[in-house]
Write a protein that holds these residues in place. Structure first.
Motif, mmCIF file in Angstrom:
data_model
loop_
_atom_site.group_PDB
_atom_site.id
_atom_site.type_symbol
_atom_site.label_atom_id
_atom_site.label_comp_id
_atom_site.label_asym_id
_atom_site.label_seq_id
_atom_site.Cartn_x
_atom_site.Cartn_y
_atom_site.Cartn_z
ATOM 1 N N ALA A 199 0.811 -1.218 0.000
ATOM 2 C CA ALA A 199 0.000 0.000 0.000
ATOM 3 C C ALA A 199 0.845 1.268 0.000
ATOM 4 C CB ALA A 199 -0.945 0.006 1.198
ATOM 5 N N PHE A 200 2.030 1.216 0.619
ATOM 6 C CA PHE A 200 2.837 2.427 0.744
ATOM 7 C C PHE A 200 4.196 2.329 0.054
ATOM 8 C CE2 PHE A 200 -0.276 2.698 4.094
ATOM 9 C CZ PHE A 200 -0.669 4.027 4.040
ATOM 10 N N GLY A 201 4.519 1.156 -0.496
ATOM 11 C CA GLY A 201 5.722 1.026 -1.308
ATOM 12 C C GLY A 201 7.040 1.132 -0.562
ATOM 13 N N TYR A 202 7.066 0.795 0.712
ATOM 14 C CA TYR A 202 8.315 0.879 1.457
ATOM 15 C C TYR A 202 9.283 -0.219 1.016
ATOM 16 C CZ TYR A 202 7.072 4.485 4.837
ATOM 17 O OH TYR A 202 6.759 5.688 5.415
ATOM 18 N N PRO A 203 10.570 0.100 0.886
ATOM 19 C CA PRO A 203 11.570 -0.933 0.580
ATOM 20 C C PRO A 203 11.673 -1.937 1.725
ATOM 21 C CG PRO A 203 12.443 1.284 0.194
ATOM 22 C CD PRO A 203 11.152 1.454 0.940
ATOM 23 N N TYR A 204 12.116 -3.140 1.386
ATOM 24 C CA TYR A 204 12.233 -4.184 2.410
ATOM 25 C C TYR A 204 13.169 -3.772 3.539
ATOM 26 C CZ TYR A 204 9.830 -7.361 -0.778
ATOM 27 O OH TYR A 204 8.900 -7.954 -1.585
ATOM 28 N N ALA A 205 14.241 -3.062 3.206
ATOM 29 C CA ALA A 205 15.188 -2.647 4.252
ATOM 30 C C ALA A 205 14.520 -1.713 5.248
ATOM 31 C CB ALA A 205 16.402 -1.971 3.618
ATOM 32 N N ARG A 220 13.260 -6.420 12.424
ATOM 33 C CA ARG A 220 13.471 -7.777 11.921
ATOM 34 C C ARG A 220 14.560 -7.765 10.863
ATOM 35 N NH1 ARG A 220 9.812 -11.751 14.403
ATOM 36 N NH2 ARG A 220 8.622 -10.382 15.770
ATOM 37 N N ALA A 221 15.137 -8.936 10.613
ATOM 38 C CA ALA A 221 16.123 -9.060 9.550
ATOM 39 C C ALA A 221 15.425 -8.953 8.199
ATOM 40 C CB ALA A 221 16.860 -10.391 9.662
ATOM 41 N N GLU A 222 16.115 -8.372 7.219
ATOM 42 C CA GLU A 222 15.500 -8.187 5.909
ATOM 43 C C GLU A 222 15.078 -9.500 5.255
ATOM 44 O OE1 GLU A 222 16.467 -6.195 1.557
ATOM 45 O OE2 GLU A 222 17.590 -5.522 3.331
ATOM 46 N N PRO A 223 15.871 -10.581 5.321
ATOM 47 C CA PRO A 223 15.401 -11.838 4.726
ATOM 48 C C PRO A 223 14.095 -12.334 5.352
ATOM 49 C CG PRO A 223 17.758 -11.931 5.122
ATOM 50 C CD PRO A 223 17.275 -10.689 5.775
ATOM 51 N N ALA A 224 13.947 -12.144 6.652
ATOM 52 C CA ALA A 224 12.706 -12.561 7.304
ATOM 53 C C ALA A 224 11.528 -11.726 6.817
ATOM 54 C CB ALA A 224 12.846 -12.444 8.820
ATOM 55 N N VAL A 225 11.750 -10.433 6.599
ATOM 56 C CA VAL A 225 10.695 -9.554 6.097
ATOM 57 C C VAL A 225 10.292 -9.965 4.682
ATOM 58 C CG1 VAL A 225 10.233 -7.201 5.303
ATOM 59 C CG2 VAL A 225 11.230 -7.588 7.562
ATOM 60 N N ARG A 226 11.271 -10.327 3.861
ATOM 61 C CA ARG A 226 10.960 -10.773 2.498
ATOM 62 C C ARG A 226 10.122 -12.054 2.530
ATOM 63 N NH1 ARG A 226 13.737 -8.522 -1.796
ATOM 64 N NH2 ARG A 226 15.295 -6.950 -1.224
ATOM 65 N N GLN A 227 10.430 -12.939 3.447
ATOM 66 C CA GLN A 227 9.638 -14.165 3.571
ATOM 67 C C GLN A 227 8.202 -13.851 3.998
ATOM 68 O OE1 GLN A 227 11.714 -16.795 6.229
ATOM 69 N NE2 GLN A 227 13.075 -17.568 4.629
ATOM 70 N N LEU A 228 8.060 -12.945 4.960
ATOM 71 C CA LEU A 228 6.719 -12.542 5.407
ATOM 72 C C LEU A 228 5.941 -11.902 4.262
ATOM 73 C CD1 LEU A 228 7.636 -10.997 8.874
ATOM 74 C CD2 LEU A 228 6.096 -12.935 8.530
ATOM 75 N N ALA A 229 6.621 -11.064 3.490
ATOM 76 C CA ALA A 229 5.958 -10.384 2.377
ATOM 77 C C ALA A 229 5.502 -11.383 1.326
ATOM 78 C CB ALA A 229 6.894 -9.351 1.755
ATOM 79 N N GLY A 230 6.348 -12.335 1.002
ATOM 80 C CA GLY A 230 5.985 -13.335 0.005
ATOM 81 C C GLY A 230 4.825 -14.192 0.455
ATOM 82 N N ARG A 231 4.858 -14.600 1.718
ATOM 83 C CA ARG A 231 3.778 -15.428 2.251
ATOM 84 C C ARG A 231 2.464 -14.650 2.272
ATOM 85 N NH1 ARG A 231 6.457 -17.404 6.424
ATOM 86 N NH2 ARG A 231 5.633 -15.996 8.022
ATOM 87 N N ALA A 232 2.514 -13.380 2.689
ATOM 88 C CA ALA A 232 1.306 -12.564 2.737
ATOM 89 C C ALA A 232 0.756 -12.323 1.334
ATOM 90 C CB ALA A 232 1.601 -11.237 3.422
ATOM 91 N N ARG A 233 1.649 -12.036 0.380
ATOM 92 C CA ARG A 233 1.190 -11.759 -0.977
ATOM 93 C C ARG A 233 0.534 -12.986 -1.597
ATOM 94 N NH1 ARG A 233 5.729 -10.803 -2.995
ATOM 95 N NH2 ARG A 233 5.852 -8.676 -2.195
ATOM 96 N N ARG A 234 1.128 -14.140 -1.402
ATOM 97 C CA ARG A 234 0.532 -15.371 -1.953
ATOM 98 C C ARG A 234 -0.837 -15.636 -1.331
ATOM 99 N NH1 ARG A 234 5.945 -17.009 -1.418
ATOM 100 N NH2 ARG A 234 5.500 -18.034 0.581
ATOM 101 N N HIS A 235 -0.950 -15.390 -0.042
ATOM 102 C CA HIS A 235 -2.225 -15.613 0.651
ATOM 103 C C HIS A 235 -3.293 -14.665 0.114
ATOM 104 C CE1 HIS A 235 -4.685 -16.879 4.131
ATOM 105 N NE2 HIS A 235 -5.136 -15.634 4.104
ATOM 106 N N VAL A 236 -2.925 -13.410 -0.062
ATOM 107 C CA VAL A 236 -3.881 -12.420 -0.546
ATOM 108 C C VAL A 236 -4.287 -12.735 -1.979
ATOM 109 C CG1 VAL A 236 -4.179 -9.992 -1.180
ATOM 110 C CG2 VAL A 236 -3.140 -10.583 1.022
ATOM 111 N N GLU A 237 -3.325 -13.051 -2.822
ATOM 112 C CA GLU A 237 -3.631 -13.348 -4.224
ATOM 113 C C GLU A 237 -4.516 -14.573 -4.368
ATOM 114 O OE1 GLU A 237 0.179 -13.666 -6.024
ATOM 115 O OE2 GLU A 237 0.464 -11.486 -6.235
#
Length: 303
Positions: free
Chosen positions: A144-150, A158-175
């Motif tokens: 919604a706001f376009g913030y970079p993962y960092a 949180r660590a950036e790799p963990a955030v990327r995993q959360l983002a991917g899981r959330a996006r797949r769930h939403v889609e």
């Protein structure tokens, strides 16, 4: 920890008063909190708490006020989300996010208007309710706001790799669960007009012609006002329900077609106060989802 890692526009300029700086970013903070919590009253409480934190902060140590405020608001919203989720488990009937009027003049860029509408649609907010609090925070900040993962990693601690995993899981769930809706405001307004006319005249055949075969109706009366406590499915069930209740009009009724959460909506008032909000999501020129909100505690955003 100081906000030195988060990118963002410095707010207020040299010597700006803390209140002035905060007001410059209030809309963004409210937007984050509302998408996180789905209820404007909760979002306002979070933003007020963020203001208290900001008012007591060492402003000389904050290089980027916007980043500091978004981080503070997000973390406060996470805490509030964990609290309200337990209350929603005992909610009477279906729980829907609080609707917000969005019928302000759209940006000149049509794509920007679509993105704005999609990021607050009731359908999306309902899907976000099924995410974990951290997944929801990451999704809101990223999508919604376009913030970079960092930046999100710094906001959440949180660590950036963990955030990327959360983002991917959330996006797949939403889609997997979110339905794509028509983005043409003119088409939506036309369907809303025809929908309203069919209900007002008791035209069941005309109403059924506007409904997709697999249409759903989700009601939220909160146990206070009349609304279905379970999701209604199929055009026949939804159409006959709407046909039956369309004759049950409140006293001193007023009706207006508005844009609510980026979608066409019918707002019914009684003595000038919102009584019922019917938000219509359309797909392929047909109504594919009807959100029926009658809980008076959730209707202040369309007054």
């Amino acid at each position: 920890m100081r906000d030195t890692r988060l990118r963002g526009r410095p707010g207020g300029g040299p010597g700006a008063a803390p209140a002035e700086v905060f007001e410059q970013h209030r809309a963004v903070l409210t937007g984050v909190a509302y998408r996180m919590l789905g209820r404007f009253a909760d979002a306002e409480d979070v933003v007020q708490e963020a203001w208290l934190r900001w008012a007591g902060a060492d402003h000389g140590a904050v290089r980027e006020p916007r980043a500091y405020l978004v981080r503070t608001t997000t973390r406060l919203a996470l805490d509030r989300l964990r609290q309200v989720q337990s209350r929603r488990e005992t909610y009477v009937g279906e729980w829907l996010p609080e609707p917000r009027a969005t019928d302000t003049p759209p940006p000149p860029d049509a794509e920007a208007h679509v993105l704005r509408a999609e990021s607050v649609s009731l359908a999306l907010l309902v899907v976000l309710e099924t995410l974990s609090p951290l997944e929801r925070a990451v999704f809101v900040l990223r999508e919604a706001f376009g913030y970079p993962y960092a930046d999100i990693a710094a906001i959440l601690g949180r660590a950036e790799p963990a955030v990327r995993q959360l983002a991917g899981r959330a996006r797949r769930h939403v889609e997997a669960r979110e339905q794509r809706f028509d983005a043409d405001p003119a088409l939506g307004a036309d369907i809303a007009q025809r929908f309203l006319a069919a209900c007002a005249t008791g035209d069941l055949a005309g109403l059924l012609a506007l409904l997709a075969p697999d249409v759903r109706l989700i009601g939220d009366g909160g146990g206070v006002q009349k609304a279905p406590r379970r999701v209604l499915r199929t055009a026949d069930h939804v159409g006959r329900f709407l046909h039956a209740v369309s004759t049950d009009t409140p006293p001193a009724m007023g009706v207006a077609i508005r844009e609510v959460n980026g979608a066409p909506a019918i707002v019914i008032t009684s003595h000038g106060a919102p009584h019922t909000v019917i938000v219509l999501e359309t797909t392929g020129g047909l109504v594919s989802c009807v959100f029926l909100l009658t809980n008076p505690g959730k209707l202040t955003g369309v007054a």
